[in-house]
Design an enzyme around this catalytic site. Sequence first.
Site, PDB file in Angstrom:
ATOM      1  N   LYS A  56      63.278  65.715  -1.322  1.00 13.85           N
ATOM      2  CA  LYS A  56      63.274  65.751  -2.437  1.00 13.85           C
ATOM      3  C   LYS A  56      62.760  64.542  -3.828  1.00 13.85           C
ATOM      4  O   LYS A  56      62.663  65.148  -5.190  1.00 13.85           O
ATOM      5  CB  LYS A  56      65.111  65.659  -2.740  1.00 13.85           C
ATOM      6  N   GLN A 100      73.040  61.971  -0.508  1.00 15.87           N
ATOM      7  CA  GLN A 100      72.788  63.162   0.315  1.00 15.87           C
ATOM      8  C   GLN A 100      74.168  62.968   1.494  1.00 15.87           C
ATOM      9  O   GLN A 100      74.358  62.096   2.061  1.00 15.87           O
ATOM     10  CB  GLN A 100      71.741  62.969   0.920  1.00 15.87           C
ATOM     11  N   ASP A 123      74.347  68.865  -7.159  1.00 16.32           N
ATOM     12  CA  ASP A 123      74.380  69.355  -6.378  1.00 16.32           C
ATOM     13  C   ASP A 123      75.444  70.726  -6.390  1.00 16.32           C
ATOM     14  O   ASP A 123      75.397  71.205  -5.221  1.00 16.32           O
ATOM     15  CB  ASP A 123      75.738  68.882  -4.944  1.00 16.32           C
TER      16      ASP A 123
HETATM   17  N1  GUN Z   1      72.474  67.834   3.441  1.00 14.54           N
HETATM   18  C1  GUN Z   1      72.387  69.502   3.653  1.00 14.54           C
HETATM   19  N2  GUN Z   1      72.513  69.764   2.452  1.00 14.54           N
HETATM   20  C2  GUN Z   1      73.269  69.866   2.054  1.00 14.54           C
HETATM   21  C3  GUN Z   1      72.536  69.487   0.438  1.00 14.54           C
HETATM   22  O1  GUN Z   1      72.601  70.682  -0.106  1.00 14.54           O
HETATM   23  N3  GUN Z   1      73.514  68.337  -0.461  1.00 14.54           N
HETATM   24  C4  GUN Z   1      73.875  67.461   0.217  1.00 14.54           C
HETATM   25  N4  GUN Z   1      74.113  66.699  -0.744  1.00 14.54           N
HETATM   26  N5  GUN Z   1      73.042  66.834   1.157  1.00 14.54           N
HETATM   27  C5  GUN Z   1      73.322  67.979   2.100  1.00 14.54           C
END
Ligand code: GUN
Length: 311
Positions: A56, A100, A123
Site C-alpha cells: 500500500k 490494518q 477502508d
Molecule cells: N486486512 C485484510 N484486508 C484488509 C483491508 O481491506 N483493510 C484493512 N484495514 N485491513 C485488512
Amino acid sequence: MEKRAEILSGKVFAKAIKEEVAEDVKKLKEEHGINPCLVVVRVGEDTASEVYVNSKVKTAEELGIISEHKHLSEETSQEDLLAVVEELNKRDDVDGILVQLPLPKQINEKVILEKINPEKDVDGFHPVNVGRLSQGQEALTPCTPAGVIDMLKRANIEISGKNAVVVGRSNIVGKPMAMLLLHENATVTICHSRTKDLAGVCSNADILVAAVGVTGIITDNHIKEGAIVVDVGMNRLTDIEEAKGFFGEDKLAKRLKTIEKRGSTLVGDVNQKAAMEKGSYFTPVPGGVGLLTVAMLMKNTIKAARMRRLK
Ligand code: GUN
C-alpha cells in the site's frame, strides 16, 4: 471439457485504475495545491499484514501520494492506538487513515474503526460510511468489493437484472459487495455457513462472488454454465492430491512445483478447473481481485482528499 472462461486480469485493471489516480493526483496538486496523504497504521508483527502494508505504501509513493507507515509494537494498548488515530484525525495534511486488520487481541477492532474520522476512512469500514453506502449516498466504500464492481464495468459486463450470489457475509467483502451489486440493479442473494443448499443457490447465479476463505468451496456443482465467477478468497493449498483436482492441465505442473518447493500454493475459494470449464469469465487467484484492492485504496484516498478539502 475444454478451457473456456475468459480471464479477468487484476493486473490489467489495476494498472488502468492506477494510471487514472496518478493523473488525478497531478491535477489536485496543479489546480488546487493539494498534496494527498495516506497514513497506514500497522500494529504488531502479522506477516501477511506486513506484506499488504508495504504494498500500500509503495503504491501510494508510485502514484505521487504522500504516504506514512506507522508501525506500533504488538503490546500497544487500545488507548495508545486510539490516541494515534485521534492525532491523525486532527492533522489537516492527512486525507486517508487505514488501520490494518487484524489487530492484537487486547484491542477492540470496532472501537478503533469507529474512532476514525469518516471523512478519512479510506477502508469504508466506519458505520457512517456503511450507512451511507446502504442508503445509496456518496460514501467511501470498501476497496475490494468496489474493485470488483469497477472491474466488471471496465470489462463491459452487464450487472443490471442479473442474479448475483455472494458467498460470505464479512463486513470487509461480503456485505458491502452485496450492497454494491444491489445498487447496480442485480438481484442479490447472500450465502453463508448456515445456507442449506449452497450448490443449489450458487448454480442460479449469473454473477458468483466467493469470499469465505475456504479453499475450493465453489466447485463444478456450484457454477452455472456461462457464469461470471469472481474469486475473492486467499488460501494456501498444501495437498498434492487436492491440487490435482483443482487446476487445469495448463496450470497444474507449475502449481505442483510450487507446493514441492514452498510447501503450499496460493489459491482462492473457487476450484479453478471448474470455473475455467463452466464460467464465461473468471478472476483467478493470484492475479485477480487482490491486485484491485490496493488500486482502489489509492482511488479512495483521492476521493477523500477531494470530498474533505474541496467541499
Ligand atoms: N486486512 C485484510 N484486508 C484488509 C483491508 O481491506 N483493510 C484493512 N484495514 N485491513 C485488512
